[in-house]
Each structure stands twice: as structure tokens, then as C-alpha cells.
Design an enzyme around this catalytic site. Structure first.
Site, short mmCIF file in Angstrom:
data_model
loop_
_atom_site.label_atom_id
_atom_site.label_comp_id
_atom_site.label_asym_id
_atom_site.label_seq_id
_atom_site.Cartn_x
_atom_site.Cartn_y
_atom_site.Cartn_z
N GLY A 44 -8.20 -3.46 14.06
CA GLY A 44 -9.30 -3.88 13.18
C GLY A 44 -10.53 -4.46 13.86
CG ASP A 103 -3.87 -12.96 4.79
OD1 ASP A 103 -4.46 -13.66 3.96
OD2 ASP A 103 -2.98 -12.16 4.48
CB THR A 104 -0.15 -15.81 6.52
OG1 THR A 104 0.16 -14.93 7.61
CG2 THR A 104 -0.01 -15.07 5.20
CG ASP A 159 -6.40 -0.11 8.10
OD1 ASP A 159 -6.25 -1.31 8.40
OD2 ASP A 159 -5.44 0.67 8.00
P1 5GP Z 1 -1.87 -12.80 9.08
O1 5GP Z 1 -1.35 -12.92 7.66
O2 5GP Z 1 -0.74 -12.76 10.06
O3 5GP Z 1 -2.91 -13.84 9.38
O4 5GP Z 1 -2.64 -11.40 9.14
C1 5GP Z 1 -2.04 -10.29 9.67
C2 5GP Z 1 -2.93 -9.09 9.64
O5 5GP Z 1 -2.98 -8.62 8.31
C3 5GP Z 1 -4.38 -9.22 10.04
O6 5GP Z 1 -4.60 -9.20 11.42
C4 5GP Z 1 -4.94 -7.98 9.40
O7 5GP Z 1 -4.69 -6.87 10.22
C5 5GP Z 1 -4.11 -7.87 8.14
N1 5GP Z 1 -4.88 -8.38 6.99
C6 5GP Z 1 -4.81 -9.58 6.39
N2 5GP Z 1 -5.66 -9.65 5.35
C7 5GP Z 1 -6.28 -8.44 5.30
C8 5GP Z 1 -7.31 -7.89 4.45
O8 5GP Z 1 -7.84 -8.50 3.52
N3 5GP Z 1 -7.70 -6.62 4.73
C9 5GP Z 1 -7.16 -5.88 5.75
N4 5GP Z 1 -7.61 -4.64 5.92
N5 5GP Z 1 -6.21 -6.37 6.57
C10 5GP Z 1 -5.79 -7.64 6.35
#
Ligand code: 5GP
Length: 175
Positions: A44, A103-104, A159
Site C-alpha cells: 500500500g 488501523d488496529t 486497495d
Molecule cells: P492494522 O489493523 O494491523 O493496523 O492494519 C493492517 C493493515 O490493514 C494495514 O496495513 C492495511 O494494509 C490494512 N488496512 C487497514 N485499514 C484499511 C483501510 O481502510 N483500507 C485498506 N485498503 N486497507 C486497510
């Protein structure tokens, strides 16, 4: 605002561009006199990284890391597998981690722990979009582009099932 079918424009191209210039200015100032390694988190972050480094005024090197998260596809589990590691020796180097969205925080924290184990001189973190309200674990982010509360976002490298990365702005998927 130019909405496309099923998508609502959240951050138009010019807004993203202006923010990246602003972020690059702060990063360049803070890294004055240094020659950092920018590590883009695939897939991304590739567009964000490309635009960011072209606004940076100190000499940079670039490398990439890809992490696969073990999860059910929509929720991350926090257990990651590095499927492509950095190839630069980052020991004693100043590293700037460039991520599109946090995100999380589960995936991202594991990535930072992985890089920290390589003993860099410093790690700073630049994130374009911070979905802070969804955070489950604490992560230190030094440079944040935008705070977006919720929604699934695409465009500008992000994406949905492999699609929409090429959009110039950031969009929210609407039902
Ligand atoms: P985490 O929840 O571990 O912080 O996020 C993991 C991954 O989920 C991010 O690096 C990203 O690739 C994907 N992600 C989280 N939120 C979104 C979103 O709103 N859109 C997209 N395309 N990917 C997301």
C-alpha cells in the site's frame, strides 16, 4: 468532489499532495545532516513513499518490507510473517518507516519490532492515514498525514481486493 460508483471521495489529490509536502518539510528538518533509509511497507505505501521522498531535502536510500498478517482477511491478528525483508543493512542507520494506513496497529507494531531487532540508530514513523479510533495496541507515530475515524479506504496505493490503488485521491467504500 468527484465520487465514483460505490466510492465517496474523502481526500482529493491536491489535499493529499499538500499534506505530503508539509510532512516532508518536517521530516527533512528533523533529519538535517543525516542520510536516512526510508522503508516502505508494501504494497500500500508505494505511492505515498514515491511522492514523499521526492519532497525530502536530505539524501535518502529506499528499501521495502512486506508483511503478511495472519487473520480472517478483514481483521488483523497481530501475528505476522515477513514475506519480503529489507535488504539494506540498517544497523546504526536512521530509519524512516513509511506506512499508508494504521488501523488496529497490530500489524504495524510487529513490523516495528522486527526492524528494531536489527539495531538501527533510530526509527521514526510516517503514516499517511491514522484510523486512531480503531487502535488496539499503542504505536508511536511521529508524522501523521490524516486522522480518519472509520470506514474502509481505497486509492492512493490502498486497495480493496487488489483494486483501486491507482486512484489519485483517497476514497471510502460505500455500500
Ligand atoms: P492494522 O489493523 O494491523 O493496523 O492494519 C493492517 C493493515 O490493514 C494495514 O496495513 C492495511 O494494509 C490494512 N488496512 C487497514 N485499514 C484499511 C483501510 O481502510 N483500507 C485498506 N485498503 N486497507 C486497510
Amino acid at each position: 468532489m468527484t465520487d465514483k460508483a460505490g466510492l465517496k471521495e474523502l481526500l482529493p489529490e491536491e489535499v493529499v499532495k499538500a499534506k505530503i509536502r508539509e510532512m516532508a518539510l518536517s521530516i527533512s528538518k528533523d533529519l538535517e545532516g543525516k542520510s536516512p533509509v526510508f522503508v516502505g511497507i508494501l504494497d500500500g505505501a508505494f505511492i505515498f513513499l514515491a511522492d514523499l521522498i521526492r519532497e525530502i531535502t536530505v539524501p535518502v536510500e529506499v528499501d521495502f518490507l512486506r508483511a503478511a498478517s495472519y487473520g480472517d482477511g478483514t481483521a488483523s491478528s497481530g501475528t505476522i510473517r515477513i514475506t519480503k525483508d529489507v535488504e539494506t543493512d540498517i544497523e546504526n542507520r536512521d530509519v524512516v518507516v513509511v506506512e499508508d494506513i494504521v488501523d488496529t496497529g497490530l500489524t504495524f507494531r510487529s513490523v516495528i519490532d522486527h526492524l528494531r531487532a536489527k539495531s538501527p540508530a533510530s526509527i521514526t514513523v510516517a503514516v499517511l492515514i491514522d484510523k486512531r479510533e480503531r487502535r488496539e495496541v499503542e504505536v508511536d507515530i511521529d508524522y501523521v498525514g490524516f486522522v480518519v475515524p472509520r470506514g474502509f479506504l481505497v486509492g492512493y496505493g490502498l486497495d480493496c481486493a487488489g483494486r483501486h490503488r491507482e486512484l489519485r485521491g483517497v476514497y471510502e467504500i460505500i455500500k
